[in-house]
Scaffold this active site. Structure first.
Site, PDB file in Angstrom:
ATOM      1  CG  ASP A 166      -2.333   0.545   0.819  1.00 31.16           C
ATOM      2  OD1 ASP A 166      -2.689   0.473  -0.369  1.00 31.16           O
ATOM      3  OD2 ASP A 166      -3.053   1.056   1.707  1.00 31.16           O
ATOM      4  CD  GLU A 285       3.801  15.441  19.018  1.00 28.71           C
ATOM      5  OE1 GLU A 285       3.450  14.690  18.081  1.00 28.71           O
ATOM      6  OE2 GLU A 285       4.758  15.210  19.769  1.00 28.71           O
ATOM      7  CE1 TYR A 365       3.392   9.170  19.702  1.00 31.41           C
ATOM      8  CE2 TYR A 365       3.934   7.816  17.802  1.00 31.41           C
ATOM      9  CZ  TYR A 365       3.320   8.924  18.341  1.00 31.41           C
ATOM     10  OH  TYR A 365       2.632   9.779  17.519  1.00 31.41           O
ATOM     11  NE  ARG A 472      -1.683   3.397   2.841  1.00 31.07           N
ATOM     12  CZ  ARG A 472      -1.022   3.046   3.935  1.00 31.07           C
ATOM     13  NH1 ARG A 472      -0.074   3.812   4.410  1.00 31.07           N
ATOM     14  NH2 ARG A 472      -1.307   1.930   4.558  1.00 31.07           N
ATOM     15  NE  ARG A 510      -4.769  -2.744  -3.165  1.00 30.91           N
ATOM     16  CZ  ARG A 510      -4.236  -1.847  -2.313  1.00 30.91           C
ATOM     17  NH1 ARG A 510      -5.011  -1.002  -1.664  1.00 30.91           N
ATOM     18  NH2 ARG A 510      -2.942  -1.802  -2.110  1.00 30.91           N
TER      19      ARG A 510
HETATM   20  C1  LIG Z   1      -2.559   5.218  14.692  1.00 32.72           C
HETATM   21  C2  LIG Z   1      -2.167   4.815  13.297  1.00 32.72           C
HETATM   22  C3  LIG Z   1      -0.972   5.239  12.771  1.00 32.72           C
HETATM   23  C4  LIG Z   1      -0.590   4.869  11.478  1.00 32.72           C
HETATM   24  N1  LIG Z   1       0.635   5.236  11.034  1.00 32.72           N
HETATM   25  C5  LIG Z   1       1.070   4.817   9.827  1.00 32.72           C
HETATM   26  C6  LIG Z   1       2.381   5.121   9.385  1.00 32.72           C
HETATM   27  O1  LIG Z   1       3.184   5.680  10.132  1.00 32.72           O
HETATM   28  N2  LIG Z   1       2.768   4.723   8.148  1.00 32.72           N
HETATM   29  C7  LIG Z   1       1.925   4.022   7.341  1.00 32.72           C
HETATM   30  O2  LIG Z   1       2.324   3.647   6.247  1.00 32.72           O
HETATM   31  N3  LIG Z   1       0.681   3.718   7.744  1.00 32.72           N
HETATM   32  C8  LIG Z   1       0.222   4.082   8.955  1.00 32.72           C
HETATM   33  N4  LIG Z   1      -1.045   3.733   9.367  1.00 32.72           N
HETATM   34  C9  LIG Z   1      -1.938   3.039   8.428  1.00 32.72           C
HETATM   35  C10 LIG Z   1      -1.888   1.498   8.456  1.00 32.72           C
HETATM   36  O3  LIG Z   1      -2.328   1.038   9.716  1.00 32.72           O
HETATM   37  C11 LIG Z   1      -0.516   0.914   8.121  1.00 32.72           C
HETATM   38  O4  LIG Z   1      -0.103   1.371   6.855  1.00 32.72           O
HETATM   39  C12 LIG Z   1      -0.477  -0.610   8.101  1.00 32.72           C
HETATM   40  O5  LIG Z   1       0.850  -1.037   7.967  1.00 32.72           O
HETATM   41  C13 LIG Z   1      -1.299  -1.225   6.974  1.00 32.72           C
HETATM   42  O6  LIG Z   1      -1.788  -2.455   7.371  1.00 32.72           O
HETATM   43  P1  LIG Z   1      -1.048  -3.835   7.130  1.00 32.72           P
HETATM   44  O7  LIG Z   1       0.403  -3.589   7.210  1.00 32.72           O
HETATM   45  O8  LIG Z   1      -1.660  -4.800   8.050  1.00 32.72           O
HETATM   46  O9  LIG Z   1      -1.395  -4.171   5.603  1.00 32.72           O
HETATM   47  P2  LIG Z   1      -2.690  -4.911   5.030  1.00 32.72           P
HETATM   48  O10 LIG Z   1      -3.892  -4.359   5.675  1.00 32.72           O
HETATM   49  O11 LIG Z   1      -2.491  -6.358   5.075  1.00 32.72           O
HETATM   50  O12 LIG Z   1      -2.586  -4.454   3.511  1.00 32.72           O
HETATM   51  C14 LIG Z   1      -2.947  -3.196   3.049  1.00 32.72           C
HETATM   52  C15 LIG Z   1      -3.666  -3.317   1.704  1.00 32.72           C
HETATM   53  O13 LIG Z   1      -2.754  -3.782   0.726  1.00 32.72           O
HETATM   54  C16 LIG Z   1      -3.352  -4.743  -0.131  1.00 32.72           C
HETATM   55  N5  LIG Z   1      -2.673  -6.014   0.064  1.00 32.72           N
HETATM   56  C17 LIG Z   1      -2.268  -6.528   1.259  1.00 32.72           C
HETATM   57  N6  LIG Z   1      -1.631  -7.688   1.085  1.00 32.72           N
HETATM   58  C18 LIG Z   1      -1.605  -7.928  -0.228  1.00 32.72           C
HETATM   59  C19 LIG Z   1      -1.054  -8.976  -0.987  1.00 32.72           C
HETATM   60  N7  LIG Z   1      -0.393  -9.959  -0.408  1.00 32.72           N
HETATM   61  N8  LIG Z   1      -1.214  -8.943  -2.318  1.00 32.72           N
HETATM   62  C20 LIG Z   1      -1.863  -7.910  -2.897  1.00 32.72           C
HETATM   63  N9  LIG Z   1      -2.397  -6.888  -2.217  1.00 32.72           N
HETATM   64  C21 LIG Z   1      -2.280  -6.885  -0.891  1.00 32.72           C
HETATM   65  C22 LIG Z   1      -4.805  -4.822   0.272  1.00 32.72           C
HETATM   66  O14 LIG Z   1      -5.543  -3.973  -0.547  1.00 32.72           O
HETATM   67  C23 LIG Z   1      -4.796  -4.335   1.709  1.00 32.72           C
HETATM   68  O15 LIG Z   1      -6.017  -3.755   2.082  1.00 32.72           O
HETATM   69  C24 LIG Z   1      -1.462   4.095  10.667  1.00 32.72           C
HETATM   70  C25 LIG Z   1      -2.679   3.674  11.203  1.00 32.72           C
HETATM   71  C26 LIG Z   1      -3.032   4.010  12.505  1.00 32.72           C
HETATM   72  C27 LIG Z   1      -4.323   3.532  13.049  1.00 32.72           C
END
Ligand SMILES: Cc1cc2nc3c(=O)[nH]c(=O)nc-3n(C[C@H](O)[C@H](O)[C@H](O)COP(=O)(O)OP(=O)(O)OC[C@H]3O[C@@H](n4cnc5c(N)ncnc54)[C@H](O)[C@@H]3O)c2cc1C
Lengths: 515, 103
Positions: A166, A285, A365, A472, A510
């Site tokens: 993503d 913060e 953190y 994104r 998607r």
């Molecule tokens: C408090 C908070 C802070 C956050 N901070 C950040 C941050 O600092 N940076 C950041 O990047 N994000 C952040 N996020 C957003 C998100 O939570 C993260 O990006 C997280 O890593 C995404 O979820 P995941 O790694 O479990 O991926 P997944 O949920 O598993 O994948 C994300 C998407 O990618 C696609 N996908 C997944 N796996 C595959 C596959 N194998 N093949 C094809 N397509 C696939 C799907 O469409 C899926 O919905 C934050 C969220 C919260 C709640």
């Protein structure tokens, strides 16, 4: 039809769906095909301002191998049933583990969680989709390997593969995660298995060290797309630096953002500061400190500037709080530290070192994230408004001071109009910035939820008119976001979709891609 | 031997802090309910991010529903992340804990 079934994929008759489920069970075993509402509940917990129904899965499947995925795809092609792959499924605020369209079967790859290889000499890893950052952290700790990775804030429960596909970001010098990935294995819709880059060649041992291979480099088309199911990912790890010096610089005024960015950009581009600099606003913060919103603002509407100033004074929080680190040896860091001190002094910022940060939850953190140590400190954000509503609005901006102030003001005005607070930060990539705004709302309040939807819509279109696109998007707005990038790109994407997935079974919708 | 020893030298002053006092595990399988608590729940529930759960005699069924469905700011957790059997152990640990016992 299974009497308990409430949700079906669009255009698929119940009888056909039942037949497909039966075949899937034969491949995966009954327990790995989830159909009951109760068992599907975790796949439908979303934070977006749209009804759960809009993103309800018809079923979920949890394959354990590439071979199972290949077999599953044959069945899904036969019945033309769409599937939505997730890895660790913690895309919170972007769609969580729920499918982009109602009725898609979620393919949950969390059980495929092997750390296949870590090469301590070349500093590379090869991981499966279900590996979490916590697991990788433990792996390196257990083996006492002095290697760091970069992770996003929800590190402990999210994972490198899902985050990378993503195109997520983190906070060490390897923070632009796609940039530091190297080699993918992808199961295509027709069940072929593609290895990108050097991995395409039989017996190659350079898959995780050289990205490009021969001919077109294909990796990019498997990120933010639906052209394949990524089943392995190579990633680069960073040698733990002998000396790591994280710091925060606090600034008193909102307008200071201009000089902050202009002063830091040269240091970032020249890699004196090698990691993604974060410039966080007071209201990012505060909830992570934690400060309670109700102590400063009650009733409807956005919090006032006066209340925000009071929070800054009461809790020693800057209007802007810059986070970055020096990564090197003691000697190089001593030398570069003088530059940081001079920049802070020249711009009216107050430095907080790691020593001085002790006891501050918000700083701790961040400092941990800058060395890739998992935590979930940033979830404090959700206590600000309460009620579990969140969507990220994250336009890309140039790393120029004038741009940031303009973007911030535009966003704050629009948010305020709908009664929402500006909870934002700028993440300086290299020459770009991700301007990340958490649109926080109480999802148990219908009125706020409707306003959050309208607010995101206005943010998106106002920014697009100015030429600013988001890096994104959440699944509810995938189509609208795709439309802001113009027709030619979309028509190319559609042609690729037709070629690679003619039955449109992989996550149609998607990133706005569908047939 | 190889590059690793060079890194060791380089990293002589680098700090590595083990994650809590849980037994580290990278196999992708939870070794115990306490490990799940430490490496999932505690990051929020022992960290000022979410309400303290220990010492409250929370009803097992309630915890189960909240973990699987999520609730408001609490994310949901799937069977693929925490199996029913492992979750049952976590629930027992939490619902019968003394205040602060699981830190
Ligand atoms: C408090 C908070 C802070 C956050 N901070 C950040 C941050 O600092 N940076 C950041 O990047 N994000 C952040 N996020 C957003 C998100 O939570 C993260 O990006 C997280 O890593 C995404 O979820 P995941 O790694 O479990 O991926 P997944 O949920 O598993 O994948 C994300 C998407 O990618 C696609 N996908 C997944 N796996 C595959 C596959 N194998 N093949 C094809 N397509 C696939 C799907 O469409 C899926 O919905 C934050 C969220 C919260 C709640």
């Amino acid at each position: 039809m299974n009497a308990k079934r409430k949700t079906l994929p669009k255009g698929i008759a119940a009888g056909e769906f039942d037949k497909a489920i039966k075949e899937l069970k034969k491949i995966l075993g009954n327990e790995n095909v989830l159909e009951d509402e109760l068992r599907l509940a975790p796949y439908n917990k979303i934070m977006m301002p749209v009804p759960n129904d809009q993103h309800a899965p018809s079923a979920a499947i949890t394959p354990a191998s590439v071979e199972e995925i290949q077999a599953v795809l044959k069945v899904l092609n036969k019945y033309k049933i769409p599937v939505y792959p997730i890895s660790t499924g913690k895309n919170l605020g972007y769609g969580s583990a729920a499918p982009v369209q109602r009725g898609q079967i979620v393919m949950d790859l969390r059980r495929m969680n092997k750390i296949i290889e870590v090469d301590p000499d070349l500093c590379t890893a090869l991981v499966e989709p279900g590996v979490t950052y916590q697991q990788l952290y433990d792996y390196l700790q257990e083996r006492k390997l002095p290697l760091w990775f970069s992770c996003p804030a929800p590190s402990a429960i999210a994972g490198p593969l899902g985050n990378m596909v993503d195109r997520g970001v983190g906070y060490t010098p390897y923070g632009e995660h796609f940039l530091f990935s190297c080699g993918m294995e992808v199961v295509l819709a027709n069940s072929e298995v593609l290895r990108t880059g050097m991995g395409a060649m039989p017996n190659s041992n350079t898959w995780q060290v050289f990205k490009w291979g021969y001919g077109p480099t294909l990796d990019g088309i498997f990120t933010q797309s639906n052209y394949g199911i990524v089943t392995k990912m190579g990633m680069w790890l960073m040698p733990a630096p002998p000396d790591f010096r994280p710091f925060c610089i606090q600034y008193p005024n909102e307008a200071d953002i201009t000089k902050i960015v202009d002063a830091l950009r040269p240091l970032r581009i020249a890699m004196v500061i090698p990691n993604a600099v974060v410039i966080a606003h007071t209201l990012w913060e505060a909830p992570c400190t934690p400060v309670k919103r109700a102590d400063y603002h009650t009733g409807p509407g956005a919090i006032s500037d006066a209340a925000v100033s009071k929070i800054q004074k009461d809790h020693n929080i800057g209007a802007w709080n810059v986070y970055a680190g020096l990564y090197g040896t003691k000697e190089t860091n001593d030398a570069n530290w003088k530059i940081i001190e001079a920049v802070a002094a020249g711009t009216g910022g107050k430095i907080i070192t790691e020593e001085q940060s002790k006891g501050s939850q918000a700083l701790q953190y961040r400092f941990d994230l800058m060395k890739g140590k998992p935590n979930l400190g940033e979830f404090g954000l959700y206590n600000w408004r309460g009620g579990g509503g969140s969507i990220w609005f994250a336009p890309v901006s140039q790393a120029k001071g004038s741009e940031t102030l303009k973007q911030m003001k535009t966003a704050k005005d629009i948010l305020g109009k709908y009664g929402f607070d500006y909870v934002g930060e700028f993440i300086v990539g290299w020459r770009d910035m991700h301007h990340v705004i958490d649109l926080l709302f109480d999802r148990s309040d219908d009125d706020q939820t409707k306003k959050a939807y309208a607010c995101y819509d206005e943010l998106l279109h106002t920014f697009a008119k100015e030429g600013y696109g988001v890096y994104r998007s959440n699944t509810a707005f995938a189509e609208k976001v795709a439309a802001t990038y113009g027709p030619v790109k979309r028509s190319v994407e559609k042609k690729l979709k037709k070629a690679l997935d003619p039955n449109n079974i992989l996550a149609p919708g998607r990133c706005g891609i569908s047939l | 031997m190889n590059g690793l020893s060079v890194f060791r030298l380089l990293a002589i002053t680098a700090t590595f802090v083990a994650a809590g006092n849980a037994q580290a595990d990278s196999s992708g399988k939870w070794q115990s309910s306490q490990e799940v608590y430490n490496k999932v729940c505690a990051y929020c529930h022992e960290a000022n991010v979410a309400p303290v759960l220990t010492g409250r005699n929370l009803i097992p069924q309630y915890i189960q529903v909240i973990v699987r469905n999520g609730n408001r700011a609490m994310p949901s957790f799937r069977e693929s992340e925490i199996s029913d059997a492992t979750l049952a152990g976590v629930i027992k640990l939490v619902s019968t804990s003394a205040p602060g016992a699981l830190k």
